[in-house]
Design a protein around this motif. Structure first.
Motif, PDB file in Angstrom:
ATOM      1  N   GLY A 204      -0.028  -1.517  -7.242  1.00 24.67           N
ATOM      2  CA  GLY A 204      -1.395  -1.559  -7.755  1.00 24.67           C
ATOM      3  C   GLY A 204      -1.882  -2.950  -8.138  1.00 24.67           C
ATOM      4  O   GLY A 204      -2.940  -3.390  -7.682  1.00 24.67           O
ATOM      5  N   PRO A 205      -1.138  -3.696  -8.997  1.00 23.49           N
ATOM      6  CA  PRO A 205      -1.595  -5.054  -9.347  1.00 23.49           C
ATOM      7  C   PRO A 205      -1.692  -5.982  -8.138  1.00 23.49           C
ATOM      8  O   PRO A 205      -2.546  -6.873  -8.113  1.00 23.49           O
ATOM      9  N   ILE A 206      -0.816  -5.790  -7.138  1.00 27.02           N
ATOM     10  CA  ILE A 206      -0.879  -6.617  -5.927  1.00 27.02           C
ATOM     11  C   ILE A 206      -2.169  -6.319  -5.163  1.00 27.02           C
ATOM     12  O   ILE A 206      -2.893  -7.221  -4.730  1.00 27.02           O
TER      13      ILE A 206
ATOM     14  N   THR B 135       8.186  11.850   0.397  1.00 31.79           N
ATOM     15  CA  THR B 135       6.769  12.151   0.186  1.00 31.79           C
ATOM     16  C   THR B 135       6.340  11.719  -1.210  1.00 31.79           C
ATOM     17  O   THR B 135       5.215  11.247  -1.419  1.00 31.79           O
ATOM     18  N   GLY B 136       7.272  11.871  -2.171  1.00 31.15           N
ATOM     19  CA  GLY B 136       6.960  11.470  -3.536  1.00 31.15           C
ATOM     20  C   GLY B 136       6.615  10.000  -3.641  1.00 31.15           C
ATOM     21  O   GLY B 136       5.678   9.618  -4.346  1.00 31.15           O
ATOM     22  N   LEU B 137       7.341   9.145  -2.909  1.00 32.11           N
ATOM     23  CA  LEU B 137       7.046   7.716  -2.955  1.00 32.11           C
ATOM     24  C   LEU B 137       5.728   7.395  -2.254  1.00 32.11           C
ATOM     25  O   LEU B 137       5.041   6.446  -2.636  1.00 32.11           O
ATOM     26  N   LEU B 138       5.376   8.170  -1.237  1.00 32.43           N
ATOM     27  CA  LEU B 138       4.064   7.996  -0.601  1.00 32.43           C
ATOM     28  C   LEU B 138       2.950   8.273  -1.613  1.00 32.43           C
ATOM     29  O   LEU B 138       1.956   7.545  -1.680  1.00 32.43           O
ATOM     30  N   TYR B 139       3.133   9.339  -2.403  1.00 31.14           N
ATOM     31  CA  TYR B 139       2.163   9.645  -3.459  1.00 31.14           C
ATOM     32  C   TYR B 139       2.108   8.516  -4.487  1.00 31.14           C
ATOM     33  O   TYR B 139       1.034   8.161  -4.990  1.00 31.14           O
ATOM     34  N   ALA B 140       3.283   7.935  -4.814  1.00 28.45           N
ATOM     35  CA  ALA B 140       3.325   6.841  -5.792  1.00 28.45           C
ATOM     36  C   ALA B 140       2.566   5.619  -5.281  1.00 28.45           C
ATOM     37  O   ALA B 140       1.849   4.955  -6.039  1.00 28.45           O
ATOM     38  N   VAL B 141       2.711   5.312  -3.992  1.00 26.09           N
ATOM     39  CA  VAL B 141       1.962   4.204  -3.396  1.00 26.09           C
ATOM     40  C   VAL B 141       0.465   4.504  -3.440  1.00 26.09           C
ATOM     41  O   VAL B 141      -0.353   3.629  -3.757  1.00 26.09           O
ATOM     42  N   GLY B 142       0.089   5.756  -3.129  1.00 26.58           N
ATOM     43  CA  GLY B 142      -1.314   6.157  -3.205  1.00 26.58           C
ATOM     44  C   GLY B 142      -1.860   6.000  -4.615  1.00 26.58           C
ATOM     45  O   GLY B 142      -2.991   5.521  -4.808  1.00 26.58           O
ATOM     46  N   ALA B 143      -1.052   6.382  -5.608  1.00 22.60           N
ATOM     47  CA  ALA B 143      -1.464   6.209  -7.010  1.00 22.60           C
ATOM     48  C   ALA B 143      -1.649   4.734  -7.334  1.00 22.60           C
ATOM     49  O   ALA B 143      -2.603   4.347  -8.029  1.00 22.60           O
ATOM     50  N   GLY B 144      -0.753   3.885  -6.811  1.00 21.58           N
ATOM     51  CA  GLY B 144      -0.870   2.449  -7.044  1.00 21.58           C
ATOM     52  C   GLY B 144      -2.128   1.863  -6.429  1.00 21.58           C
ATOM     53  O   GLY B 144      -2.785   1.004  -7.030  1.00 21.58           O
ATOM     54  N   MET B 145      -2.487   2.333  -5.232  1.00 18.60           N
ATOM     55  CA  MET B 145      -3.709   1.844  -4.581  1.00 18.60           C
ATOM     56  C   MET B 145      -4.948   2.241  -5.385  1.00 18.60           C
ATOM     57  O   MET B 145      -5.880   1.443  -5.551  1.00 18.60           O
ATOM     58  N   CYS B 146      -4.940   3.489  -5.891  1.00 21.81           N
ATOM     59  CA  CYS B 146      -6.054   3.928  -6.742  1.00 21.81           C
ATOM     60  C   CYS B 146      -6.113   3.071  -8.003  1.00 21.81           C
ATOM     61  O   CYS B 146      -7.197   2.644  -8.434  1.00 21.81           O
ATOM     62  N   TYR B 147      -4.942   2.790  -8.568  1.00 24.12           N
ATOM     63  CA  TYR B 147      -4.896   2.009  -9.804  1.00 24.12           C
ATOM     64  C   TYR B 147      -5.345   0.570  -9.570  1.00 24.12           C
ATOM     65  O   TYR B 147      -6.037  -0.021 -10.411  1.00 24.12           O
ATOM     66  N   GLY B 148      -4.954  -0.008  -8.431  1.00 17.87           N
ATOM     67  CA  GLY B 148      -5.374  -1.367  -8.114  1.00 17.87           C
ATOM     68  C   GLY B 148      -6.885  -1.475  -8.003  1.00 17.87           C
ATOM     69  O   GLY B 148      -7.490  -2.434  -8.510  1.00 17.87           O
ATOM     70  N   THR B 149      -7.513  -0.501  -7.354  1.00 18.69           N
ATOM     71  CA  THR B 149      -8.974  -0.475  -7.249  1.00 18.69           C
ATOM     72  C   THR B 149      -9.599  -0.275  -8.624  1.00 18.69           C
ATOM     73  O   THR B 149     -10.612  -0.895  -8.976  1.00 18.69           O
ATOM     74  N   PHE B 150      -8.985   0.608  -9.414  1.00 14.97           N
ATOM     75  CA  PHE B 150      -9.433   0.878 -10.786  1.00 14.97           C
ATOM     76  C   PHE B 150      -9.414  -0.408 -11.623  1.00 14.97           C
ATOM     77  O   PHE B 150     -10.353  -0.695 -12.364  1.00 14.97           O
TER      78      PHE B 150
END
Length: 287
Positions: free
Chosen positions: A98-100, A141-156
């Motif tokens: 996310g921060p990246i 699949t869980g790590l894919l969701y974690a990456v998706g959460a990070g992308m949402c957080y980075g935009t946030f």
């Protein structure tokens, strides 16, 4: 600074603790990830009622506040799905893409300056995330969701930075909880558990209270010190998540994950410390 460090340590421990409670809800009580996400926002919104001010109504007129709330809702839903199947330390490591991503968006959209040293550290952090996620056809699949959460957080994070000059921090916290509850209510209500045992109820309250409390303490910390001083301490979440995973679930990261965690933590701390180091060098040169 010792008091500020203590405040940040507690805050950065409370946020993974909230996710740990959510993981226990899903693992021991078969709660749906969408219910865990919704209950966190709904209870969190009730807890911050004393912080509501008339200025919050004005903040809700800004479309960025609504996008910010939607991104946080999506991110929490994704991270609960990630925690359902993946170890908590791995989830938080992958989440720190996310921060990246926020750095890339800030440079591109907000025209913030990019330096070679910061670019190099972001690349090192990204390599750390890759070591944790290890992309392949058979990746979790869980790590894919974690990456998706990070992308949402980075935009946030990028939107939060964009709005920081026009919206009060407490209004941002309150609106993200209220909007998250509104957005997820239609999805969360159909997944209400048939019976609410004392343990399940306690975990539900703990999930919301730890998450909201951590974010609230973060606001207090930012009132006491500059953002550049506090930014490296955000990475304490990785250490807290690893410790909680070991104590509560008896899991420790694999060797490659440890390497990835070290790279993410080191790159994050150095990247956040760069402005302070550069300012110190300028002061020394001026002498």
């Amino acid at each position: 600074m010792f008091k500020v460090f203590a405040l940040m340590f507690v805050a950065m421990s409370m946020i993974p603790a909230g996710d740990t409670a959510g993981k226990l809800m899903m693992q021991n009580h078969e709660a749906s990830p969408i219910f865990v996400a919704w209950s966190r926002f709904a209870l969190g919104a009730l807890m911050v009622v004393p912080l509501m001010r008339p200025s919050m109504i004005g903040a809700l007129r800004h479309w960025g506040i609504w996008l910010r709330g939607a991104l946080m809702s999506c991110g929490i839903f994704c991270i609960q799905n990630a925690l359902q199947t993946a170890p908590i330390a791995d989830v938080f490591a992958a989440f720190f893409i996310g921060p990246i991503f926020s750095y890339l968006l800030s440079v591109t959209l907000l025209k913030e300056p990019a330096t070679p040293s910061r670019n190099m550290l972001m690349a090192v952090g990204f390599i750390g995330v890759l070591l944790v996620v290890r992309p392949s056809a058979n990746m979790s699949t869980g790590l894919l969701y974690a990456v998706g959460a990070g992308m949402c957080y980075g935009t946030f994070l990028t939107i939060s930075r964009w709005l920081s000059g026009t919206v009060r921090p407490t209004d941002m916290l309150v609106t993200q909880l209220v909007l998250g509850a509104l957005i997820l209510t239609p999805l969360g209500l159909p997944h209400l558990p048939e019976s609410m045992t004392l343990e399940f109820s306690a975990l539900t309250v703990a999930s919301a209270a730890f998450s909201m409390g951590g974010n609230l303490l973060l606001l207090f910390a930012y009132r006491r010190a500059e953002a550049a001083q506090l930014a490296p301490l955000v990475y304490l979440q990785l250490l807290s998540a690893t410790a909680l995973g070991w104590v509560i679930f008896g899991t420790l990261p694999a060797t490659l994950t440890w390497v990835g965690l070290t790279l993410i933590l080191g790159a994050g701390v150095l990247s956040a410390a760069l402005p302070g180091l550069q300012a110190r060098r300028l002061r020394q040169a001026a002498r």
